[in-house]
Design a protein around this motif. Structure first.
Motif, PDB file in Angstrom:
ATOM      1  N   LEU A   1      78.166-110.261 -36.983  1.00  0.00           N
ATOM      2  CA  LEU A   1      77.647-112.226 -37.327  1.00  0.00           C
ATOM      3  C   LEU A   1      77.559-112.949 -38.562  1.00  0.00           C
ATOM      4  N   LEU A   2      76.189-111.999 -39.126  1.00  0.00           N
ATOM      5  CA  LEU A   2      75.727-112.867 -40.823  1.00  0.00           C
ATOM      6  C   LEU A   2      77.293-112.641 -41.302  1.00  0.00           C
ATOM      7  N   ALA A  51      68.450-118.529 -42.964  1.00  0.00           N
ATOM      8  CA  ALA A  51      69.024-118.039 -41.640  1.00  0.00           C
ATOM      9  C   ALA A  51      68.216-116.724 -41.284  1.00  0.00           C
ATOM     10  N   PHE A  52      67.972-116.387 -42.331  1.00  0.00           N
ATOM     11  CA  PHE A  52      67.412-115.153 -42.817  1.00  0.00           C
ATOM     12  C   PHE A  52      65.441-115.626 -41.979  1.00  0.00           C
ATOM     13  N   PHE A  53      64.867-116.487 -43.248  1.00  0.00           N
ATOM     14  CA  PHE A  53      63.503-116.912 -42.578  1.00  0.00           C
ATOM     15  C   PHE A  53      63.902-117.180 -40.446  1.00  0.00           C
ATOM     16  N   LEU A  54      64.711-118.126 -40.169  1.00  0.00           N
ATOM     17  CA  LEU A  54      64.446-118.354 -38.546  1.00  0.00           C
ATOM     18  C   LEU A  54      64.552-117.408 -38.233  1.00  0.00           C
ATOM     19  N   SER A  55      65.564-115.569 -38.733  1.00  0.00           N
ATOM     20  CA  SER A  55      65.375-114.770 -37.658  1.00  0.00           C
ATOM     21  C   SER A  55      64.110-114.018 -37.508  1.00  0.00           C
ATOM     22  N   ARG A  72      80.141-112.201 -30.812  1.00  0.00           N
ATOM     23  CA  ARG A  72      79.121-111.679 -31.212  1.00  0.00           C
ATOM     24  C   ARG A  72      77.618-112.611 -30.338  1.00  0.00           C
ATOM     25  N   LEU A  73      78.225-113.845 -30.391  1.00  0.00           N
ATOM     26  CA  LEU A  73      77.060-114.976 -29.837  1.00  0.00           C
ATOM     27  C   LEU A  73      77.370-114.344 -28.385  1.00  0.00           C
ATOM     28  N   VAL A 118      70.055-118.427 -34.044  1.00  0.00           N
ATOM     29  CA  VAL A 118      70.882-117.436 -32.700  1.00  0.00           C
ATOM     30  C   VAL A 118      70.288-115.689 -33.530  1.00  0.00           C
ATOM     31  N   GLN A 119      69.913-115.939 -34.495  1.00  0.00           N
ATOM     32  CA  GLN A 119      69.625-114.160 -34.883  1.00  0.00           C
ATOM     33  C   GLN A 119      68.770-114.024 -34.796  1.00  0.00           C
TER      34      GLN A 119
END
Length: 423
Positions: free
Chosen positions: A26-27, A67-71, A340-341, A406-407
């Motif tokens: 997905l990323l 996105a990386f931080f939120l994951s 993927r979602l 989502v991640q």
């Protein structure tokens, strides 16, 4: 040689351990579309002296970092603060109406340190969070749960519609319907929810079809709603009333307002006005034929026949320069993203996480369908951007924040023994 030693000496497994469950497919797909979006934007503004393409990549990079931080963060904290999120969402939308910047007949932006933010874009994520929290605590399988969700979503919807921003208000509706469906609402109730809109359209197209539709809605209400006969009579009455009311309201609109709604059916009616965008977009996409004219070689795109093509009409640049095959590849990538979602939603550890992902799924699917339909003349021009492709800093950041959430859902799923992230 030194670079090779450095690469092999880095403990990659330890560095990537915090993101072990992240959906890398997905990323990669979203990063790829963001890069391709910048290339298409550059092509659309190559001869205009504008450099929005590098801003698209810059804010895409910022979005990727978010996105990386939120994951890494646990998405559960959003559940505890969902009412605060809802309040901030509505306050920001009210602030736009009071002190926003107007452009093109709408008041949608707030200037913060020289940067124009569009709160209605971020409100999409705020509404997804709020609805996910409500639906996980009270099932949409019962009328009170549905009414509660509709009432809560109605407030930001009205505020966005009043800006006016028809496109974003439609996205809000799609998010609400998608999340209600995933929240176990009776499908018949969803049909009844949208039935008045269909009734308005059919009333102006075919009176017999309108009557048949109203009776069919009565039958659905009879089969699915409590107080069966009362609900059936109410459903028929509402659809009859919606048709009549829609006809009255249509008569109150000025000619130019009517043209904005139906001009996509016959854009040649006003080829130098409201139909200009649609005509030029269809010419551009059609001239791409099978393989396209090549990057920076599209005549409609390079000669600037489509105003502001780098925003809502970026798909026409793809069609002209990459052809039918390029359009199919782009659509296939969007399909993979949606796949993927759905897989992440199915494997989430709880209902809240699953609903969050489906909210993002509904937002992306609706925007892709409407934007592409708009550029090829199958839908009215509503100002809905193509996710990760159209230029728009607020929209791009919103999509990346949504992917980060989502991640987070993916990254905090139950771990599989001996394996990494789930498929």
């Amino acid at each position: 040689m030194l670079l090779k030693r450095f690469i092999f000496s880095v403990p990659w497994k330890l560095l990537l351990a915090p993101w072990q469950q992240v959906d890398w497919w997905l990323l990669a797909l979203t990063v790829g579309i963001t890069i391709f979006g910048g290339i298409s934007i550059r092509s659309a503004e190559l001869n205009q002296g504008i450099t929005d393409w590098w801003q698209h990549w810059l804010f895409g990079g910022i979005g990727l970092a978010l996105a990386f931080f939120l994951s890494l963060c646990r998405y559960d904290f959003l559940l505890r603060w969902h009412w605060l999120t809802y309040a901030v969402t509505n306050v920001s939308l009210i602030a736009v109406m009071l002190a926003g910047i107007s452009a093109k007949g709408a008041q949608r932006w707030i200037s913060v340190a020289g940067f124009n933010l569009q709160p209605s874009e971020f409100a999409k994520v705020g509404m997804i969070i709020t609805l996910a929290a409500l639906l996980q605590s009270r099932s949409a399988g019962k009328i009170p749960g549905v009414l509660r969700a509709l009432l809560v979503s109605a407030v930001p919807w009205v505020l966005v519609f009043a800006q006016p921003d028809l496109g974003t208000s439609l996205v809000f509706g799609a998010i609400t319907l998608g999340m209600l469906y995933w929240g176990n609402v009776n499908p018949g109730w969803l049909i009844l929810l949208i039935s008045p809109i269909v009734a308005v359209i059919l009333f102006n197209v075919s009176l017999p079809a309108w009557c048949i539709w109203a009776v069919a809605m009565g039958a659905i209400a009879l089969a699915t709603m409590p107080w069966r006969w009362l609900s059936a009579v109410g459903a028929i009455g509402i659809n009859f009333l919606a048709g009549e009311l829609g006809h009255i309201l249509w008569g109150l609109l000025k000619d130019y307002q009517k043209d904005r709604i139906i001009l996509f059916l016959d854009p040649e009616k006003d080829p130098l006005g409201g139909g200009y965008h649609l005509i030029q977009s269809r010419i551009a996409i059609g001239s791409g034929q099978l393989w396209g004219q090549g990057l920076y070689q599209g005549t409609q795109t390079q000669l600037n026949f489509i105003p502001e093509q780098h925003t809502d009409f970026i798909f026409s640049a793809v069609g002209e320069e990459w052809g039918f095959i390029g359009c199919l590849v782009l659509l296939f990538i969007f399909w993979l993203i949606c796949l993927r979602l759905v897989l992440i939603a199915q494997s989430a550890k709880d209902d809240f996480g699953s609903l969050l992902v489906i909210g993002v799924f509904s937002m992306i699917v609706f925007q892709v369908i409407v934007n592409i339909s708009m550029t090829i003349g199958l839908a009215p021009v509503t100002g809905i951007p193509l996710p990760w492709m159209s230029y728009g800093r607020s929209a791009l950041l919103t999509n990346w924040i949504a992917i980060g959430i989502v991640q987070s859902v993916a990254n905090h799923r139950p771990k599989r023994k001996g394996r990494g992230a789930r498929s």
